[in-house]
Motif scaffolding. Sequence first.
Motif, PDB file in Angstrom:
ATOM      1  N   TYR A   6       0.832  -1.213   0.000  1.00  0.00           N
ATOM      2  CA  TYR A   6       0.000   0.000   0.000  1.00  0.00           C
ATOM      3  C   TYR A   6       0.860   1.254   0.000  1.00  0.00           C
ATOM      4  O   TYR A   6       1.813   1.379   0.774  1.00  0.00           O
ATOM      5  N   HIS A   7       0.530   2.200  -0.881  1.00  0.00           N
ATOM      6  CA  HIS A   7       1.251   3.472  -0.961  1.00  0.00           C
ATOM      7  C   HIS A   7       0.657   4.453   0.043  1.00  0.00           C
ATOM      8  O   HIS A   7      -0.501   4.860  -0.110  1.00  0.00           O
ATOM      9  N   ARG A   8       1.421   4.837   1.022  1.00  0.00           N
ATOM     10  CA  ARG A   8       0.901   5.629   2.140  1.00  0.00           C
ATOM     11  C   ARG A   8       0.946   7.125   1.822  1.00  0.00           C
ATOM     12  O   ARG A   8       1.705   7.886   2.400  1.00  0.00           O
ATOM     13  N   ASN A   9       0.107   7.532   0.884  1.00  0.00           N
ATOM     14  CA  ASN A   9       0.104   8.942   0.490  1.00  0.00           C
ATOM     15  C   ASN A   9      -1.254   9.607   0.688  1.00  0.00           C
ATOM     16  O   ASN A   9      -1.473  10.727   0.248  1.00  0.00           O
ATOM     17  N   GLY A  10      -2.181   8.919   1.343  1.00  0.00           N
ATOM     18  CA  GLY A  10      -3.496   9.495   1.600  1.00  0.00           C
ATOM     19  C   GLY A  10      -4.512   9.217   0.510  1.00  0.00           C
ATOM     20  O   GLY A  10      -5.707   9.287   0.730  1.00  0.00           O
ATOM     21  N   ALA A  11      -4.033   8.885  -0.704  1.00  0.00           N
ATOM     22  CA  ALA A  11      -4.943   8.591  -1.807  1.00  0.00           C
ATOM     23  C   ALA A  11      -5.332   7.110  -1.768  1.00  0.00           C
ATOM     24  O   ALA A  11      -4.685   6.292  -1.115  1.00  0.00           O
ATOM     25  N   GLU A  12      -6.395   6.794  -2.489  1.00  0.00           N
ATOM     26  CA  GLU A  12      -6.820   5.397  -2.544  1.00  0.00           C
ATOM     27  C   GLU A  12      -5.889   4.594  -3.431  1.00  0.00           C
ATOM     28  O   GLU A  12      -5.430   5.064  -4.466  1.00  0.00           O
ATOM     29  N   ASP A  13      -5.606   3.381  -3.002  1.00  0.00           N
ATOM     30  CA  ASP A  13      -4.723   2.497  -3.740  1.00  0.00           C
ATOM     31  C   ASP A  13      -5.501   1.237  -4.129  1.00  0.00           C
ATOM     32  O   ASP A  13      -6.574   0.979  -3.588  1.00  0.00           O
ATOM     33  N   TYR A  14      -4.951   0.465  -5.057  1.00  0.00           N
ATOM     34  CA  TYR A  14      -5.582  -0.763  -5.553  1.00  0.00           C
ATOM     35  C   TYR A  14      -6.986  -0.481  -6.105  1.00  0.00           C
ATOM     36  O   TYR A  14      -7.908  -1.267  -5.934  1.00  0.00           O
ATOM     37  N   THR A  15      -7.154   0.651  -6.734  1.00  0.00           N
ATOM     38  CA  THR A  15      -8.478   1.045  -7.222  1.00  0.00           C
ATOM     39  C   THR A  15      -8.861   0.253  -8.467  1.00  0.00           C
ATOM     40  O   THR A  15      -8.022  -0.086  -9.310  1.00  0.00           O
ATOM     41  N   GLU A  16     -10.130  -0.044  -8.570  1.00  0.00           N
ATOM     42  CA  GLU A  16     -10.720  -0.637  -9.773  1.00  0.00           C
ATOM     43  C   GLU A  16     -12.167  -0.184  -9.836  1.00  0.00           C
ATOM     44  O   GLU A  16     -12.847  -0.071  -8.818  1.00  0.00           O
TER      45      GLU A  16
END
Length: 507
Positions: A53-63
């Motif tokens: 998980y990329h901890r940048n505040g944005a959603e990750d693994y989106t589909e």
Amino acid sequence: MNIGWLTLLLLLPFVGAIATMLVPKAKALLSKQVALGFSLVTLVLTAIVAIGYHRNGAEDYTESHTWIKAFGAHYALGLDGLGVVLVVLTALLTPIVLIASWNDAQNGRWSEKSFFAWILGLEALSIGVFSATDVFLFYVLFEATLIPMYFLIGGFGGPQRSYAAVKFLLYSLLGGLLMLASVVGLYVISAKAGDPSYLLSDLIKLDMGQNTERWLFLGFFFAFAVKAPMVPFHTWLPDAAGEATPGTSVLLVGILDKIGTFGMIRFCLGLFPNASEWATPVVLILALISVLYGALLAIGQTDIKRLIAYTSISHFGFIVMGIFALTSQGLTGSTLYMFNHGLSTAALFLVAGYLISRRGSARIADYGGVEKVAPVLAGTFLFAGLSSLALPGLSPFISEFMVLAGTFSRHKTIAVIAVVGIVLAALYILLMYQRTMTGPVRDGIEKLKDLNAREILAIAPLVVLIVGLGIFPKPVVDIIKPAVESTMQRVGVTDKAPQIPVTEGQK
């Protein structure tokens, strides 16, 4: 790259549930092994997702894929820090519950394999709830989680399990009905603004108007307050947790009830920031009442599982308080509290279940002197209790301290009064331990067996995590903080920095 990790996490437990049900009834052990195997694979994949998980505040693994075009509904998934923490909690508790509940479904209304299959079904739906980034999809999954939990409570557990299951279902359906009204309202507003859409990324851009936003907020908040559960919408929980098997109680309080507080952050604060700030004074008072009322009722309980259920009402009061304190520290503490509460309450329910299965009674008065005949069980029970009362050095202490500190910075009176809940927590936990574990050995306790290897295996990961995160909570906090900062920016409330007086000479 989008490789459908979240869809895979959803499908694995579902496939496991089907595979478990396909095992012949005569091979009960094999059905359990199949269910445990799928839960462990899901846990491994969840760990891979959390590590990546990329901890940048944005959603990750989106589909995202169009689902019902006329409604603007999408099959849309994604994880922010809040979702990652709760998906990990779900994947972690499921195999623990399966191991701990290995023999708990033998006297149920249905076959053992159906018990394990329903647990996997609940895991899949819960992962979907914590991953959904489309409001309509969230609502469908939110309601669908009631199905496996209803059958887990009603099919297995105590003599009043049918009553408890129906009460749980009616309360939850009432909350869901009000949420549905708000979901329809969001469709009307988005349709007027252009193409209808239930995607969170589209809904946060809508201009709803003050009154409309408040009404929509109330529909969502009521559903989440029932699920959380908050006073006065709490009465279903002691009945459900008291009649369910210990493993089912862990899933109910440790995972399912977290959907309520998760929804308050994701939807109440995220979609209705102005209405959330408007409702803050009333919500904080309700949270404070939950903290004190739950603790006071816990002190007076004579049933071990009902006592633990009331402690959770008090703990959820702290979580809601941190959310609506509208400070970064309070919101970070609440999110961390959700994870830590899942660990500590799971440990407490499971050890209590071990104790009750040996004695055949949940009445506190039927115990006494257990520490003399089952020292490992008694020691684990004490550890779980100390974790529940947030002893310094154990993980719940960190989150409870952050909630109180964050609340104090904006609502001093609420925070000061809430501290009484900590004192009451020490009282109800230590009194329960004293009455059940210490003193002379009561009749029927002499031959009580200590924990076996399987039971220790189930409880050991919880003990390790409670101690580890109590000493070093940074890995979880680092995942949470970017999502908290993003939510606070959406609400538009910034933490007040301390004002340092500056003299003329210093200028």
